[in-house]
Design an enzyme around this catalytic site. Structure first.
Site, PDB file in Angstrom:
ATOM      1  N   LYS A  53       0.904  -1.264  -0.025  1.00  0.00           N
ATOM      2  CA  LYS A  53       0.067   0.113  -0.022  1.00  0.00           C
ATOM      3  C   LYS A  53       0.597   1.229  -0.001  1.00  0.00           C
ATOM      4  O   LYS A  53       0.449   2.060  -0.710  1.00  0.00           O
ATOM      5  CB  LYS A  53      -0.836   0.079   1.338  1.00  0.00           C
ATOM      6  N   ASN A  54       2.014   1.278   0.824  1.00  0.00           N
ATOM      7  CA  ASN A  54       2.755   2.426   1.103  1.00  0.00           C
ATOM      8  C   ASN A  54       3.758   2.741   0.026  1.00  0.00           C
ATOM      9  O   ASN A  54       4.433   3.685  -0.226  1.00  0.00           O
ATOM     10  CB  ASN A  54       3.374   2.537   2.454  1.00  0.00           C
ATOM     11  N   CYS A  80      -4.907   8.306  10.126  1.00  0.00           N
ATOM     12  CA  CYS A  80      -5.733   7.615  11.077  1.00  0.00           C
ATOM     13  C   CYS A  80      -5.326   8.489  12.621  1.00  0.00           C
ATOM     14  O   CYS A  80      -4.507   9.353  12.711  1.00  0.00           O
ATOM     15  CB  CYS A  80      -5.307   6.367  11.457  1.00  0.00           C
ATOM     16  N   ARG A 117       0.086  14.015  12.843  1.00  0.00           N
ATOM     17  CA  ARG A 117       0.457  13.876  11.722  1.00  0.00           C
ATOM     18  C   ARG A 117       0.605  15.400  10.819  1.00  0.00           C
ATOM     19  O   ARG A 117      -0.302  15.670  10.268  1.00  0.00           O
ATOM     20  CB  ARG A 117      -0.659  13.148  11.110  1.00  0.00           C
ATOM     21  N   ASP A 123       4.781   0.320  12.066  1.00  0.00           N
ATOM     22  CA  ASP A 123       3.673  -0.286  11.575  1.00  0.00           C
ATOM     23  C   ASP A 123       3.538  -1.996  12.121  1.00  0.00           C
ATOM     24  O   ASP A 123       2.548  -2.638  11.787  1.00  0.00           O
ATOM     25  CB  ASP A 123       3.670  -0.376  10.019  1.00  0.00           C
ATOM     26  N   ARG A 182      -8.725  -0.621   4.694  1.00  0.00           N
ATOM     27  CA  ARG A 182      -7.724   0.520   4.311  1.00  0.00           C
ATOM     28  C   ARG A 182      -6.354  -0.099   3.742  1.00  0.00           C
ATOM     29  O   ARG A 182      -5.864   0.341   2.769  1.00  0.00           O
ATOM     30  CB  ARG A 182      -7.375   1.613   5.390  1.00  0.00           C
TER      31      ARG A 182
END
Ligand code: EPZ
Length: 418
Positions: A22-23, A115, A120, A304, A396
């Site tokens: 995803k990243n 999230c 952030r 993560d 997600r």
């Protein structure tokens, strides 16, 4: 709202085919705005964050088709304002700003969301774009960027390591004349993947994966085909599934050398691990040994994977400490584990674990993407039924999670509790 209904305890055994990262896919999707030539992206995972990125690109005017690959034609992009609500649902939207600025001489996006794991901020992204010569104004809910005089390559020494800001500067500098040097750059494999994609279509980026990235600006980029890197966090998550359930799981279509620190920690926990070129097999006899973990920027222990290893410590033999150094609010899931019978104490950014023999199923609430899956795995090893609420977090970042877990023996069902 959809929930997961999980029955435990189960021992998780079997084979998992890992999806694309995803990243990696997210920055690469937004970087396609830098070219007007057709792009084919392979191994892009089917995730709600990817759907969001595609939606944003389409609203900017891009033509995107999806089959086994994603085909992107940004020659039809005619809008430099990403002021749609979808932008605020995902932190990665920030990566549209630099390419829009380069393409139109100006760009505007709503402040991106993300999230709840931390504030952030995006100050490092903004500082980097300003160093390249962009005029950036923070409006009430949006960020406006424009080029008054031509952008020029710059020497940018990052005051702290940021994956996102490194990517923002790197992709923008691709088409900025002159040489840009990013010092104290983040070194994540997903940054290397983004650089490799851009170099495939004509960029001149060197040093991605080290703490000094050098970008020689070019005047335009071509089209091309690119295959997204495998997801190292999904891989680590399924290895943990075996480690916490006393099972045996083999992950295919992955890259072991992206998980060095994760694998060394799993060895330390007593796992029997075998690796091949593109597969990793983990077998755990009985309970894992407790592990002390400090999260850190790559190649350190990935934040993560923090919640997944916390679950390992919950069921391990012995006492352990997990220290979270990247995000200020990444222990929100701990109270949910305590309600399942875990023995955990939080002291500022430390969590102290005393392993327990077993967990009890109960109702829990997901709080963010990575810890949501850790609660599902907790349900797999707990006695009885666990119902996990707010599972949109999981969709997600994990493709087909219930089918993949079912294929290794989990008893899991998605229920829609209207
Ligand atoms: C990326 O987030 C990932 N997201 C995160 O994965 C990952 O946890 C994180 O990198 C660290 O590896 C994506 O790639 C979409 P940072 P990012 O900028 O870029 C502070 C997941 O689950 N900071 O490296 O936001 C920041 O607050 C997600 O897939 C500033 O202060 O991470 C944090 O404390 C969760 N100012 C630290 O730096 C800035 O301008 C590291 O953040 C930017 C960041």
């Amino acid at each position: 709202m959809e929930k997961f209904y999980v029955q435990g305890p189960t021992c998780l055994n079997g084979e998992i085919f890992i999806s694309g990262a995803k990243n990696s896919a997210l920055p690469i999707l937004f970087a396609t705005l830098l070219t007007t030539k057709p792009i084919e992206l392979q191994n892009v995972p089917s995730l709600s964050d990817i759907d969001t990125a595609i939606q944003i690109l389409r609203k900017l005017g891009a033509t995107i088709k999806r089959s086994s690959s994603i085909y992107i034609d940004t020659s039809t992009v005619n809008n430099y304002k990403a002021l749609f609500s979808t932008v605020t649902t995902m932190r990665a939207s920030i990566w549209a700003l630099g390419p829009l600025l380069i393409r139109f001489g100006c760009g505007e996006i709503l402040l991106p969301g993300g999230c709840a794991i931390g504030k952030r901020p995006i100050d490092l992204h903004i500082k980097g774009l300003r160093k390249l010569g962009a005029e950036i104004n923070l409006e009430k809910n949006s960020i406006k960027a424009q080029i008054d005089n031509q952008l020029k390559g710059a020497y940018i020494s990052m005051e702290s390591i940021s994956v996102g800001a490194t990517i923002t500067i790197m992709i923008t500098a691709t088409l900025v004349s002159g040489i840009t040097i990013i010092k104290n750059a983040a070194k994540e494999p997903e940054i290397v993947d983004t650089a490799n994609f851009l170099n495939t279509i004509g960029a001149k980026i060197k040093g991605a994966g080290s703490n000094v990235i050098t970008i020689e600006g070019v005047t335009n980029l071509s089209g091309g085909v690119y295959r997204i890197l495998p997801d190292r966090i999904e891989t680590g998550t399924f290895l943990i599934a075996a480690a916490v359930s006393g099972g045996h799981v083999t992950c295919f279509n992955t890259l072991p050398n992206l998980l060095n620190v994760i694998l060394s920690k799993l060895y330390e926990a007593g796992a029997d691990i075998k690796i091949g070129v593109d597969w990793i097999s983990l077998k755990m006899q009985g309970r894992p040994k407790a592990l002390n973990i400090d999260t850190a920027p790559y190649p350190g222990f990935p934040t993560d994977m923090q919640s997944q290893f916390s679950l390992l410590n919950v069921v391990a033999e012995g006492k352990s400490i997990v220290k979270e150094t990247i995000f200020e609010n990444r222990f929100m899931y701990i109270p949910e584990l305590i309600r399942m019978g875990a023995n955990i104490t939080i002291r500022s950014n430390y969590a102290i674990f005393q392993g327990v023999n077993s967990l009890q199923g109960t109702k829990v609430k997901a709080t963010d993407l990575r810890s949501a899956v850790s609660l599902v795995l907790a349900g797999c090893v707990a006695k009885g039924t666990t119902i996990i609420d707010d599972i949109y977090h999981i969709d997600r970042g994990y493709e087909n999670i219930e089918n993949k877990l079912t294929s290794i023996g989990a008893v899991i069902k998605r229920i829609d509790s209207k």
